[in-house]
Scaffold this motif. Structure first.
Motif, short mmCIF file in Angstrom:
data_model
loop_
_atom_site.label_atom_id
_atom_site.label_comp_id
_atom_site.label_asym_id
_atom_site.label_seq_id
_atom_site.Cartn_x
_atom_site.Cartn_y
_atom_site.Cartn_z
N ASP A 87 0.83 -1.21 0.00
CA ASP A 87 0.00 0.00 0.00
C ASP A 87 0.86 1.26 0.00
O ASP A 87 0.56 2.23 -0.70
N ALA A 88 1.94 1.24 0.80
CA ALA A 88 2.83 2.40 0.85
C ALA A 88 3.51 2.63 -0.49
O ALA A 88 3.65 3.77 -0.95
N ILE A 89 3.91 1.54 -1.15
CA ILE A 89 4.56 1.66 -2.46
C ILE A 89 3.57 2.18 -3.50
O ILE A 89 3.90 3.07 -4.31
N ARG A 90 2.34 1.66 -3.49
CA ARG A 90 1.33 2.16 -4.43
C ARG A 90 1.06 3.65 -4.21
O ARG A 90 0.90 4.41 -5.17
N HIS A 91 1.02 4.05 -2.96
CA HIS A 91 0.76 5.46 -2.65
C HIS A 91 1.85 6.36 -3.22
O HIS A 91 1.58 7.46 -3.70
N MET A 92 3.10 5.88 -3.21
CA MET A 92 4.22 6.69 -3.70
C MET A 92 4.33 6.70 -5.22
O MET A 92 4.62 7.73 -5.83
N TYR A 93 4.10 5.54 -5.86
CA TYR A 93 4.46 5.40 -7.27
C TYR A 93 3.30 5.08 -8.20
O TYR A 93 3.44 5.23 -9.41
N SER A 94 2.19 4.62 -7.67
CA SER A 94 0.99 4.36 -8.49
C SER A 94 -0.24 4.88 -7.76
O SER A 94 -1.15 4.12 -7.42
N PRO A 95 -0.27 6.19 -7.49
CA PRO A 95 -1.36 6.73 -6.67
C PRO A 95 -2.71 6.66 -7.39
O PRO A 95 -2.78 6.67 -8.62
N ASP A 96 -3.76 6.58 -6.60
CA ASP A 96 -5.12 6.65 -7.12
C ASP A 96 -5.40 8.12 -7.44
O ASP A 96 -5.53 8.95 -6.54
#
Length: 291
Positions: free
Chosen positions: A163-172
């Motif tokens: 979730d932290a990685i998605r937030h940084m590099y593939s944000p909604d």
């Protein structure tokens, strides 16, 4: 961005004494000290010190380019005062832990590093004085440490990391606009696929689509999003070298839509060390790194 790096094994030992700081240390959390000096004293720089106290020495800060005079003086004062490290307070601390004492570290200028995506690793290499390890090897060992730790965590902990990685590099992109003006999406393109990607983009352009819109469509369809631990490892290995397996593609968005596409056609973009990389690097080399 500045980095403070120290040997955590040294910090964990009882303080045996070191050269006294040019400025006396005042603990802002100690009521006895605060009460004894009154409320008008600057806790960073005592008011009775003249400006000339920092003109000599400063351990190299006077030679650092790109600093405003006020910034330079603050760094010189911080060097003179030191940085206080305190052992963490634990309710069930053992007797050996309770014997730990505070340590004051000097904040010194270690030298210039390039302001590219490799800055965390080049700065760490210089700070640790590891001449036999280059920045790419530091990257590799950082990623290897991450994969070991990532593979040993529970399912819930792994989900939190993803979730932290998605937030940084593939944000909604439906959210976050109250905080960010621009949000970025990172994608990984295999170097060997760049020709076919360019051909697919050109086909859409010939059909009348704008170049950036065509590039966004093809890259999002065919490239790898950085959205979990495994893809983060691929991303963090990228140093901007011709030997990298992947190139970094960056899509920038505003709330209105696509702003720009950085196609990184020469493959020189490197992955900046993030909080995860800092933690893994510190663990691998048993250091404390403060950014």
């Amino acid at each position: 961005m500045g980095k403070l790096l120290c040997d955590s094994t040294t910090a964990a030992e009882p303080f045996q004494g070191s050269p006294s700081a040019a400025l006396p240390w005042i603990d802002s959390k100690s009521p006895t000290q605060i009460d004894s000096i009154g409320t008008t004293v600057d806790l960073v720089v005592p008011t009775n010190l003249s400006n000339g106290a920092f003109t000599a020495g400063g351990d190299g800060w006077e030679d650092v380019i790109g600093l405003e005079e006020l910034q330079r003086r603050h760094l010189q004062r911080l060097h003179a005062k030191g940085v206080l490290w305190k052992p963490p307070e634990m309710e069930d601390s053992s007797s050996s832990e309770s014997d730990l004492r505070s340590v004051v570290f000097r904040l010194s200028h270690g030298g210039e590093v390039s302001s590219d995506g490799n800055c965390l690793f080049t700065a760490s290499r210089k700070a640790m004085a590891v001449e036999d390890i280059d920045a790419r090897e530091l990257r590799r060992r950082t990623v290897a440490r991450f994969l070991v730790d990532y593979g040993s965590v529970s399912f819930e902990e792994g989900e939190a990391i993803d979730d932290a990685i998605r937030h940084m590099y593939s944000p909604d992109l439906r959210f976050g606009w109250g905080i960010h003006v621009v949000q970025e999406v990172k994608l990984l393109a295999k170097k060997e696929d760049r020709f076919s990607l360019d051909s697919a983009i050109d086909e859409l352009v010939h059909l009348g689509m704008q170049r950036e819109m065509a590039a966004e469509s093809i890259y999002k369809e065919r490239c790898i999003p950085v959205n979990d631990g495994q893809t983060w490892a691929k991303y963090m290995l990228i140093s901007g070298s011709p030997d990298d397996e992947y190139d970094i593609i960056t899509l920038q968005y505003t709330e209105e839509g696509l702003l720009s596409v950085d196609e990184n056609r020469e493959g020189r973009a490197a992955a900046f060390g993030d909080d995860i990389a800092i933690e893994c690097l510190a663990t691998e080399f048993k250091r404390e790194i403060y950014v």
